[in-house]
Every structure is written in C-alpha cells, then in structure tokens.
Enzyme design. Sequence first.
Site, PDB file in Angstrom:
ATOM      1  N   CYS A  18       0.617  -1.619   0.523  1.00  0.00           N
ATOM      2  CA  CYS A  18       0.099   0.231   0.108  1.00  0.00           C
ATOM      3  C   CYS A  18       0.875   1.293  -0.044  1.00  0.00           C
ATOM      4  O   CYS A  18       1.976   1.069  -0.009  1.00  0.00           O
ATOM      5  CB  CYS A  18      -1.057   0.078   1.222  1.00  0.00           C
ATOM      6  SG  CYS A  18      -2.238  -1.343   1.561  1.00  0.00           S
ATOM      7  N   GLY A  44       0.754   0.176  -5.351  1.00  0.00           N
ATOM      8  CA  GLY A  44      -1.256  -0.315  -5.140  1.00  0.00           C
ATOM      9  C   GLY A  44      -1.463  -0.045  -6.388  1.00  0.00           C
ATOM     10  O   GLY A  44      -1.560   1.139  -6.184  1.00  0.00           O
ATOM     11  N   ASN A 120      -0.742   1.167   5.792  1.00  0.00           N
ATOM     12  CA  ASN A 120       0.395   0.211   5.159  1.00  0.00           C
ATOM     13  C   ASN A 120       1.161  -0.469   6.125  1.00  0.00           C
ATOM     14  O   ASN A 120       1.884  -0.015   7.128  1.00  0.00           O
ATOM     15  CB  ASN A 120       1.849   1.262   4.638  1.00  0.00           C
ATOM     16  CG  ASN A 120       2.697   0.894   3.411  1.00  0.00           C
ATOM     17  OD1 ASN A 120       3.526   0.476   3.404  1.00  0.00           O
ATOM     18  ND2 ASN A 120       2.455  -0.540   3.654  1.00  0.00           N
ATOM     19  N   GLY A 121       1.487  -1.782   5.761  1.00  0.00           N
ATOM     20  CA  GLY A 121       1.644  -2.893   6.248  1.00  0.00           C
ATOM     21  C   GLY A 121       0.934  -4.330   6.897  1.00  0.00           C
ATOM     22  O   GLY A 121       0.320  -4.294   5.871  1.00  0.00           O
ATOM     23  N   TYR A 263      12.821  -3.832  -4.250  1.00  0.00           N
ATOM     24  CA  TYR A 263      11.906  -3.797  -5.652  1.00  0.00           C
ATOM     25  C   TYR A 263      11.199  -2.656  -5.108  1.00  0.00           C
ATOM     26  O   TYR A 263      10.530  -2.503  -6.305  1.00  0.00           O
ATOM     27  CB  TYR A 263      11.262  -5.235  -5.122  1.00  0.00           C
ATOM     28  CG  TYR A 263      10.380  -5.711  -5.981  1.00  0.00           C
ATOM     29  CD1 TYR A 263      10.235  -5.682  -7.784  1.00  0.00           C
ATOM     30  CD2 TYR A 263       8.823  -5.828  -5.209  1.00  0.00           C
ATOM     31  CE1 TYR A 263       8.979  -5.764  -8.300  1.00  0.00           C
ATOM     32  CE2 TYR A 263       7.843  -5.762  -6.027  1.00  0.00           C
ATOM     33  CZ  TYR A 263       7.968  -5.520  -7.598  1.00  0.00           C
ATOM     34  OH  TYR A 263       6.818  -5.915  -8.180  1.00  0.00           O
TER      35      TYR A 263
END
Length: 487
Positions: A18, A44, A120-121, A263
């Site tokens: 996210c 995302g 996010n997570g 990445y």
Amino acid sequence: MRQVSDDLSGSPEKKEFCGLFGIYGDPDAVDKTYFGLHSLQHRGQEAAGIASSDGKNIQCYTAMGPVQRVFRAGSGILDKLKNPIAIGHVRYSTTGSSKAINSQPFFLEYSRGQVAIAHNGNLINAGLLRDEYEAYGSIFKSTTDTEVIAHLLAKPTHVSNADPLAHVLNHLQGAYSLLFLFNNRIEAVRDPFGIRPLVIGQTEKGAYVIASETCALDAAGAKFVREVEPGEIVTINDDGLSSRFFVKPGTIRPAHCIFEHVYFAKQNSTIFGENVHMFRKKVGRQLAIEHPVDADIVIPIPDSGTSAAIGFSEQSGVPFDMGMVRSHYVGRTFIAPTQDMRELAVKIKLAVVEEVVRDKRVIVVDDSVVRGTTTRGKIRSIRDAGAKEIHMRVSCPPIKFPCFFGIDFPTPEELLANNRNMKEIKEFLGVDSIGYMSLDGLLACASLPGDHYCTACWSGKYPIPVDVSVNKFTMEKYQLRMFNNDQ
Ligand code: SF4
C-alpha cells in the site's frame, strides 16, 4: 459471475502492498493527494481512496481500480471532496480480500467524532484482536486488519485514556505506517521498528505533507523534511507540526524492510536515508564482483532490475542494453478468460527485443525470484529470440521464508529457493548459470548498519517473534467467510 483476473506486472509473484499520502492546510489538498497517490501507484493498483476534511466534517470516497480510474476525469469526484485537509491510500491486498469494502481510507464515526484511517503494513496480531472483539459482540464490516485498529480506537476504555491513540498503538504488533484523519488534524504513525517507510515534506507555502515515499512529495511540489521516526506520532494541525513517541526512542533497534530498496520503492525515492536507484546500482556492482561471467551484453528485467543491471554493466564492463521492453499501457489487472490469453497478455507486457539478444551470450539481471514460474517464462522468451547463452543474476539472496510484515509472498513450499539447491534452481529456470547476491554483500551496500534492516525472507530471522499458527493466516478465516457469503 465471478471474474478472473491476472497480474501482469513485471514481477507478478510478489504483490506490492500500500501507499499513503496526506496533506494539511492547502486549498488544493485533494488534487495534490490525487497526484501523490498517482506517483505511489507502484505500491498498489487494486483500489484507491481519498478522505478529506474542512476542519469539521470528513468526506471519503474509495473504489476498486487504479487512481486514474477511481478518480476519472469528468466524474466530479475530486471536486466534491475539495477540502484543505486530505489523506489518500492506494492498495494491494495483503490482509483482507480484494473487495471494494476493504478499500481505504477506512472511515468511521464513533463517540469522539469521525476518523479516516489509511494503513501500510500488516498487523500480526490482528486475527487475535478481532477474535477478542467478536467474542464481545463487535461487528466488522471488512476483512482488513485496519478495521481492528478502528475498533481499538472506539473502545470506551481506550477513548477515555489521556492519549487514546498512543494507548491503541501499544496494542498493535507488526508493521504499520498509518495516517489518521480526524476532523481537524492528521496524525501520522510509524511502528517502533520502522518497517515500512513514511516521510514528511513541506510545500513552499508551508503545508505539511506525509507520504510513503519521497517521490510523492515531488509530485505534490513538496520538499523532503525528514522521516517519521520509528515509534513516533506526528500531529499536523493549525498549530503546525508536533511530535510525540509511543515507545521510548532508542529502546528498539530499527528493522527497515530492505526489500523496499531491492524491489518495492520507486527509483527516484529516497527511503531509509538513501536513494533507491543509487542503492540498486551499488548492489548491481557488488553482484558483478560476486558472480562474474563472460558475456556479450547485460539486460535487465524492466523496471525493477534496470538499476542493478546498469551497476552490473558498469562494474563488469559488459555493455548494457534493453533486451526486454515493458509496456506501460497494459493494465496491471487484466480480465482474461483463458490461461492462453493471460500468457499472451504477459508477453505484451514484457516483450523481448530480438535484435538485441539474438546470437548473444546474455546476462539477465532481475531484482528477485519468488516462485520462479514467471522468471522461467521470461527466460524462455529470451531463448526463443535466439540468445546463445543466458546467465541469470539476481540482486537479492534466495527467498526462503514468508513475510509477515506486508509483502504477499506465496507459501514457503511455493518459493523456488525454499528447498532447491542452486543446480536445481538453474535447471528449473532453464539458464546456463545462476548467481544470487549474498546477504552480507547486500547489507554492505546499504548506508545503515546491517542490523538495522529486516532480512527475514532470506535469513528467517524475524525482528518480531512470529507464531505462524496464529498470525498472518488467522485473517484467512475471515476472508474465507466473506468469500462464502459471496456465493
Ligand atoms: S520479511 Fe522480507 S519483505 Fe518482509 S519486511 Fe522483512 S525484508 Fe521486507
């Protein structure tokens, strides 16, 4: 009718998670949030949303699809949201299924007013907390771990605490960068390990911006100020920016996800104090030192392998070329009725430049290999285009362990390197040689000390103790229930 969707990204085996964006006190806050989310789209593309406030009331709009589609031109949605305070979210499901109801920001009204939450997570204790709440009759409307945070926040005994937010955060375990939009303020939070990035910026006119990556600050015309520190709560309101900590600073060693550098993050972003492109080039150079090979050209798997391939070429002296090109016009989520059609679509997404690879000894650089099936397909395409030899070089170590902190790798059994040796991996991929970056080499390229990063997917050493039987997969029963209700 159930739709079939497939992922057509360059590296479809590991899903992004996210992206967060927030801005306070700017007349164009909503438009800037749109641009900020656009620049975070790589984190995302499954759903997007914006919540905004005029200081008294919050409005929220979320929907499935990439940012450009959710807030399509002519829809008037951004105009309706127009307010000087806003937060936004782009999503790829890591916990919770891929449904509109799971899109964020997650909005709720409770005894203290309104709040919208963007996360996010991945919370490793979300399933247990949800079990607890459901046992007392709480009703959940989504399957995300973010809703668990909302329930914690609304609990009467927490609401009456001197600092309800800090109190709630002390109940959470796992990875979380969070934005809370209350009616008259934004609160930005980073977990005590700082696993996911979160940065602060400021526009020329003084408005504060919070984002997952610095590329979103650039998109909103803001300059980088600093990172939100692990364990910190940053409040932005009419008085400006203030900070407090919900864990004592310096008591927990950071565990930044180094896979962000390898990445996930965008090349023009600076996270964990270092530019992503420069880091990847350094790793490429180290990879060339660790795994040299005689060859005619170095080609990347675009886009995430490109920076490392440039570094490999610089170090080895083997010329760099674009042997594969990526189409940015094929949607990431593609509704394809058959496997043949899906494979065809993947070929359109990543096409080989035959003239570059024909009759050549080719070094192929990719950022990582997860299941290996996608990589094998790309290698086959390069071989079909006439490459004489193919030498695979991977800019991270073999992935052997699952991630519980927000990256959606497949099960350990599905990971290519989980129980295969190098010879078996080489044969599976159909390459003439294979070389993975060593973990020591990777950490030596980073600017922070090696023990300041999470490396669990390679080393199996999790910075937070993880009980596999009760953590990540606990949420799956809720997803299954949602799925069954859909039938
Ligand atoms: S396990 Fe791997 S992907 Fe997950 S947080 Fe740690 S380094 Fe990042």
